[in-house]
Scaffold this active site. Sequence first.
Site, PDB file in Angstrom:
ATOM      1  N   SER A   4      32.371  43.223  29.729  1.00  0.00           N
ATOM      2  CA  SER A   4      32.171  43.323  31.180  1.00  0.00           C
ATOM      3  C   SER A   4      30.690  43.561  31.427  1.00  0.00           C
ATOM      4  O   SER A   4      29.966  43.997  30.521  1.00  0.00           O
ATOM      5  CB  SER A   4      32.971  44.523  31.709  1.00  0.00           C
ATOM      6  OG  SER A   4      32.496  44.902  32.990  1.00  0.00           O
TER       7      SER A   4
ATOM      8  N   TYR B 296      36.593  53.215  31.604  1.00  0.00           N
ATOM      9  CA  TYR B 296      36.418  51.756  31.511  1.00  0.00           C
ATOM     10  C   TYR B 296      35.031  51.411  30.964  1.00  0.00           C
ATOM     11  O   TYR B 296      34.885  50.612  30.046  1.00  0.00           O
ATOM     12  CB  TYR B 296      36.614  51.149  32.906  1.00  0.00           C
ATOM     13  CG  TYR B 296      36.541  49.641  32.968  1.00  0.00           C
ATOM     14  CD1 TYR B 296      37.641  48.865  32.627  1.00  0.00           C
ATOM     15  CD2 TYR B 296      35.374  48.997  33.380  1.00  0.00           C
ATOM     16  CE1 TYR B 296      37.581  47.474  32.689  1.00  0.00           C
ATOM     17  CE2 TYR B 296      35.303  47.615  33.448  1.00  0.00           C
ATOM     18  CZ  TYR B 296      36.417  46.866  33.109  1.00  0.00           C
ATOM     19  OH  TYR B 296      36.347  45.494  33.171  1.00  0.00           O
TER      20      TYR B 296
END
Length: 261
Positions: free
Chosen positions: A145, A158
């Site tokens: 990401s 995350y």
Amino acid sequence: MFNDLKNKVAVVTGSSKGIGQSIAERFGQEKMSIVVNYYSDRLGAEKTVELIKAAGGRAVTVHADVNTESGVQSLLKSAIDNFGKLDIWVNNAGIENRVATHEMTLEEWQKVINVNLTGVFLGSKTALDYFVKNNVQGNIINMSSVHEQIPWPGFSHYAASKGGVKLFNETIAMEYADKGIRVNAIGPGAINTPINAEKFADKEQLKDTLEMVPMKRIGDPEDVAAAAAWLASNQSSYVTGITLFIDGGMTLYPSFQYGKG
Ligand code: BGC
């Protein structure tokens, strides 16, 4: 299209929706055979199989928890039983939820780390073991990401998982490079997927996000799928250990856009 992908066999984890579904469909367009993995969304996985078949590829669905050894083993077994081999493994399955760190339960932390980071380890280990033992110059793609690089308040579990994916990706790329096994990551930014559907349906939040994207548009899953196809193909044969950001420039310090600063 990448001609060398034809008849290659891939496992794509978390391919019942979103980016995983789009990668699986793109692999179908490349006339590949795909193990479509899902955890909770069986209908989504069946839809992915339809998309793959309509595009000219072959596919089966497998229910598996990527955070367990038995789960990832069942994905490898399905590739071999149904299609005779494994060439490409995409660790795509991932989850996220917003929670302030001081209120985050250990369970919430572990759930995200388990799927996003331990799942990447287990999937990679399974693929690497097969590639090494069978002398296959295989290919691994890990879904990271922009948040392997950009801190994200409210999502510390995350961000930690994606930071972990970055160095895990680089380390195993180096560890297996001399065997001809390539390992790369993709770092999507803001992409139109179910994980973001609620956020981008809200005008204010969509505006906030677009301000952080120099190209001023939300990306499509197909943009990410095209990167996955290139990384899986021989066209990227001298590329290993990178994170390819597919983010419309989000990682470029967007607050400096238009000469601010
Ligand atoms: C997340 C999205 C988010 C994007 C940009 C991605 O990793 O999954 O929810 O919109 O990063 O912040």
